[in-house]
Design an enzyme around this catalytic site. Structure first.
Site, PDB file in Angstrom:
ATOM      1  N   HIS A 226      -3.571  -5.072   0.412  1.00 55.47           N
ATOM      2  CA  HIS A 226      -3.009  -5.572   1.677  1.00 55.47           C
ATOM      3  C   HIS A 226      -3.022  -7.105   1.704  1.00 55.47           C
ATOM      4  O   HIS A 226      -3.952  -7.708   2.242  1.00 55.47           O
ATOM      5  CB  HIS A 226      -3.819  -5.035   2.858  1.00 55.47           C
ATOM      6  CG  HIS A 226      -3.603  -3.579   3.111  1.00 55.47           C
ATOM      7  ND1 HIS A 226      -2.555  -3.094   3.868  1.00 55.47           N
ATOM      8  CD2 HIS A 226      -4.295  -2.501   2.686  1.00 55.47           C
ATOM      9  CE1 HIS A 226      -2.615  -1.777   3.907  1.00 55.47           C
ATOM     10  NE2 HIS A 226      -3.658  -1.393   3.194  1.00 55.47           N
TER      11      HIS A 226
ATOM     12  N   CYS B   7       0.832  -1.196   0.000  1.00 52.85           N
ATOM     13  CA  CYS B   7       0.000   0.000   0.000  1.00 52.85           C
ATOM     14  C   CYS B   7       0.873   1.255   0.000  1.00 52.85           C
ATOM     15  O   CYS B   7       1.460   1.573  -1.018  1.00 52.85           O
ATOM     16  CB  CYS B   7      -1.003  -0.045   1.153  1.00 52.85           C
ATOM     17  SG  CYS B   7      -2.493   0.907   0.765  1.00 52.85           S
TER      18      CYS B   7
ATOM     19  N   GLU C 279      -1.489  -9.025   3.512  1.00 58.34           N
ATOM     20  CA  GLU C 279      -1.359  -9.577   4.880  1.00 58.34           C
ATOM     21  C   GLU C 279      -2.686 -10.034   5.463  1.00 58.34           C
ATOM     22  O   GLU C 279      -2.711 -10.837   6.389  1.00 58.34           O
ATOM     23  CB  GLU C 279      -0.679  -8.563   5.817  1.00 58.34           C
ATOM     24  CG  GLU C 279      -1.496  -7.326   6.180  1.00 58.34           C
ATOM     25  CD  GLU C 279      -1.303  -6.160   5.232  1.00 58.34           C
ATOM     26  OE1 GLU C 279      -0.987  -6.404   4.050  1.00 58.34           O
ATOM     27  OE2 GLU C 279      -1.490  -4.996   5.646  1.00 58.34           O
TER      28      GLU C 279
HETATM   29  N1  GLN Z   1      -2.130   6.712   2.636  1.00 60.72           N
HETATM   30  C1  GLN Z   1      -2.189   5.942   1.446  1.00 60.72           C
HETATM   31  C2  GLN Z   1      -3.523   6.069   0.731  1.00 60.72           C
HETATM   32  O1  GLN Z   1      -4.487   6.445   1.330  1.00 60.72           O
HETATM   33  C3  GLN Z   1      -1.876   4.488   1.699  1.00 60.72           C
HETATM   34  C4  GLN Z   1      -2.903   3.799   2.524  1.00 60.72           C
HETATM   35  C5  GLN Z   1      -2.402   2.531   3.152  1.00 60.72           C
HETATM   36  O2  GLN Z   1      -1.203   2.284   3.188  1.00 60.72           O
HETATM   37  N2  GLN Z   1      -3.284   1.721   3.676  1.00 60.72           N
HETATM   38  O3  GLN Z   1      -3.615   5.761  -0.433  1.00 60.72           O
END
Ligand code: GLN
Length: 536
Positions: free
Chosen positions: A506, A380, A508
């Site tokens: 994600h 992310c 994970e």
């Molecule tokens: N802050 C970033 C976004 O909103 C990444 C979000 C995250 O890592 N979950 O796109």
């Protein structure tokens, strides 16, 4: 409908989530269909907007709910996808009730904790327990019995037990048995008080699970049994173990599942925990080890990255290797100290995150991984940092950034998603939950997944800016995963590097101890390869 309630006493952080999840796993091993719920007494509607330092990781479900991190334990132990219905907070209950009240649904009646709040809690439980896809529903109550805010939940359980009838519910209470060095013995008094308190709310526990640092002897168990009115055999020891995945094995030996089934009037069926036991063996006594630097800004609270560290553990177990996590505070990374901070690790991982603090340190860490041939996994925000680093340092786009960090950047290579423009309401408004991703052939990702279309869970507002795709993919960075509906770039990879993958989603949240996520598995495989110079 069989419902098991798990409450906690004496103090928090005893591992109620893992204990509950372990019982779920043991019931499932006997062929029962199990589902699990977490009831949290705090007033936030969900943990989605809470600071990770307050609450730890936010666990995202397939349907895009932002839930308590215990749902992650549940999914990992019972290997079943849960949904927002499985995580209920006081905030959710009150906000729904107040909406009904404003709509006039109560016809001018007084809205009260009993029966309205307790009724709503019971409805939430019934909805899950009667959905027809579980034989047994495990319901964990957050907090400690006696807290003011958990009272409506405890009262709701008490009512639920009466209404469901004898044998259809079970109450398990998790307590703590301290060992007093000066006296040279375990002390049962806090447990006695906690059980008495629970009884005063109308709940006599059926089973006591006793957390302890050293084994408690039979004399202590007998004492607890007669003082707390618990059947002999239902005082279960839950001693410190080497890994959380060992907890079900220990509780099985103590007879927890057998006793629970007996009390619920269900058959204790044959089961085989050999594969689980082998997995635990590979975690506690592995043949090799690697060190992964986890570069984040909440590293002082490891719970903030719980699913990531568990996924690394699963991947390690697959390779019969211990994964040591070196927690690196991104704020503290500078050109001067980066060698001493990251030089000795075998691989680098940057997990998700929000806001500008610490991002320049993360970009330095990506550069270090890219130029020092260290396997890199960006998740992310970690993917977004990789794109920014590449734009700045390989393509010479000075000042490239995400508009989240620098709204006036000359090269917004990461930008707010179109459908996020104008959103001011924070709760549940990010791009959340499961989306498809088309995997490009001949990539590290295709090698890992061995599939062309995968589903992954998301939680973000910003994205790879496709306007820069031609420039960004003009050298050795390439798109390895695309959302088939929107064309969004979901995975980037860098060639001519041992292993460099950044994912917008994600992974994970989908890793399981017996089935590590393919990308985590190959990331650790690559780290082992670099360290031991063999095909991992
Ligand atoms: N802050 C970033 C976004 O909103 C990444 C979000 C995250 O890592 N979950 O796109």
């Amino acid at each position: 409908m069989k419902v098991v309630f798990i409450t906690g006493g004496v103090m928090s952080s005893l591992g109620k989530g893992v204990t509950s999840a372990s019982l779920g796993m043991l019931l499932k091993s006997r062929g029962y269909r199990v589902t699990m719920m977490k009831l949290d007494p705090y007033l936030n509607v969900d943990p989605g907007t809470m600071n990770p330092y307050q609450h730890g990781e936010v666990f995202v479900t397939d349907n895009g709910s932002e839930t308590d991190l215990d749902l992650g334990h549940y999914e990992r132990f019972i290997d079943r996808a849960l949904s927002g219905a499985n995580s209920v907070t006081s905030g959710r209950v009150y906000s729904d009730l107040l909406e009904c009240e404003r709509r006039g649904d109560f016809n001018g009646g007084t809205v009260q904790v009993i029966p309205h709040v307790t009724g709503s809690i019971k409805d939430h439980i019934r909805k899950v327990a009667q959905s027809g896809d579980a034989d047994i529903t495990l319901v964990e109550i957050g907090g400690t019995v006696g807290d003011i805010e958990s009272l409506p939940f405890v009262e709701a359980i008490s009512q639920f037990r009466t209404e469901a009838g004898i044998g259809n519910t079970l109450s398990i209470h998790l307590t703590y048995i301290p060992f007093l060095n000066a006296a040279g013995e375990h002390k049962t008094k806090p447990t006695q008080h906690s059980v008495r308190q629970l009884c005063s709310y109308g709940i006599q526990p059926d089973i006591l699970v006793c957390r302890c640092q050293t084994p408690i002897n039979n004399e202590i168990k007998n004492k607890i049994s007669y003082l707390c009115n618990i059947a002999p055999g239902c005082v279960i020891e839950n001693c410190d173990v080497r890994t959380i995945y060992e907890v079900p094995l220990m509780l099985e030996q103590e007879g927890l599942c057998t006793q629970a089934l007996k009390k619920l009037g269900l058959e204790d069926k044959p089961h085989d925990l050999t594969a689980w036991r082998d997995m635990v063996e590979r975690i506690v006594a592995p043949k090799r080890e690697v060190t992964v630097a986890l570069v984040g800004k909440y590293v002082k609270l490891h719970d903030a990255y719980l699913s990531v560290s568990e996924s690394l553990c699963h991947a390690g177990a697959f390779h019969d290797a211990r994964v040591n996590i070196q927690w690196v505070e991104s704020d503290e990374i500078t050109h001067e100290n980066i060698d001493s901070l990251l030089g000795s690790c075998d691989a680098i991982l940057i997990p998700g995150g929000f806001g500008p603090r610490g991002t320049e340190g993360k970009i330095l860490a990506v550069e270090y991984a890219r130029t020092h041939q260290k396997p890199y996994f960006g998740i992310c925000l970690g993917m977004q940092m990789a794109v920014i680093e590449y734009a700045r340092n390989v393509l010479g786009m000075k000042g490239a950034n995400s508009t989240e960090m620098e709204p006036s950047t000359p090269y917004p290579v990461i930008d707010l998603m179109q459908n996020q423009v104008g959103i001011t309401h924070l709760g549940g408004t990010q791009r959340l939950g499961r989306y498809a991703c088309q995997i490009a052939p001949d990539t590290l990702s295709s090698k890992a997944y061995e599939q062309t279309l995968v589903q992954e869970r998301h939680r973000h507002r910003y994205e790879f800016n496709s306007e820069y795709a031609d420039q960004l993919f003009s050298k050795d960075m390439r798109p390895a995963g695309i959302n088939p509906d929107s064309g969004l770039v979901e995975i980037v990879e860098i060639q001519n590097h041992p292993w460099f993958v950044g994912v917008q989603f994600h992974p994970e949240f989908l890793s399981r101890p017996m089935r590590p996520h393919p990308l985590f598995r190959d990331f650790i495989g690559a780290a082992l390869n670099v360290k031991y110079g063999e095909e991992a």
